[in-house]
Scaffold this motif. Structure first.
Motif, PDB file in Angstrom:
ATOM      1  N   TYR A 267       9.093 -77.232   8.554  1.00 37.79           N
ATOM      2  CA  TYR A 267       7.848 -78.007   8.667  1.00 37.79           C
ATOM      3  C   TYR A 267       7.559 -78.304  10.131  1.00 37.79           C
ATOM      4  CZ  TYR A 267       8.279 -78.971   3.674  1.00 37.79           C
ATOM      5  OH  TYR A 267       8.379 -78.854   2.307  1.00 37.79           O
TER       6      TYR A 267
ATOM      7  N   GLU B 290       3.065 -81.500  10.120  1.00 38.07           N
ATOM      8  CA  GLU B 290       3.240 -81.500   8.664  1.00 38.07           C
ATOM      9  C   GLU B 290       4.185 -82.610   8.210  1.00 38.07           C
ATOM     10  OE1 GLU B 290       2.997 -76.954   7.134  1.00 38.07           O
ATOM     11  OE2 GLU B 290       4.559 -77.362   8.627  1.00 38.07           O
TER      12      GLU B 290
ATOM     13  N   LYS C 245      11.151 -75.841   3.724  1.00 40.93           N
ATOM     14  CA  LYS C 245       9.736 -75.718   3.369  1.00 40.93           C
ATOM     15  C   LYS C 245       9.481 -74.592   2.367  1.00 40.93           C
ATOM     16  CE  LYS C 245       5.171 -74.947   5.415  1.00 40.93           C
ATOM     17  NZ  LYS C 245       4.424 -74.782   6.669  1.00 40.93           N
TER      18      LYS C 245
END
Length: 144
Positions: free
Chosen positions: A40, A44, A89
């Protein structure tokens, strides 16, 4: 001679992830290594909860433990290296090892945590393979 150190430069140059979350588990600091390990971007991650990296099956236990730490201002993991699964992620599972420190406000109330995290996935896999191989050598009857 004392040298001034830029704290943000230090946090971004270390190889381990440094993540800080507030009392409500919202991520407020996410360094470059956290991006490399978990996938990420800082954009984010900031403002999201730690559920971003906590696998579904561990979330309830994690949330309960986090809430208790915020209430009591203590953690049993301050000086102990905690080894747990985490989530990347892309969905794959990581094996991480980390220490966590409590952060306090001016009234000595817990206001969050700081964690320093290392990706141990490759090392843990090698260790498991070595243990399996040792077990096979010690017990020839369990070999395929």
């Amino acid at each position: 001679m004392k040298t001034a150190i830029d704290l943000s430069e230090l946090i971004d140059c270390v190889g381990d992830a440094v993540i800080v979350a507030d009392a409500h588990e919202k991520i407020v600091l996410w360094n470059a290594a956290a991006t490399r390990i978990f996938g990420y971007s800082e954009e984010e991650a900031l403002g999201n909860t730690l559920d971003l990296i906590v696998p579904e099956r561990q979330r309830q236990r994690h949330t309960e433990g986090y809430s208790k730490s915020m209430e009591t201002g203590t953690t049993r993991y301050g000086t102990t290296l905690l080894k747990i699964p985490a989530k990347h992620k892309d969905g794959h599972t990581l094996s991480i090892a980390f220490t966590v420190g409590m952060l306090f406000d001016e009234k000595n109330q817990a206001k969050g945590v700081a964690a320093v995290i290392r990706d141990e996935t490759e090392r843990f896999a090698e260790e498991r393979a070595l243990k399996k191989r040792l077990s096979e050598l010690e017990n020839p009857s369990i070999r395929g």
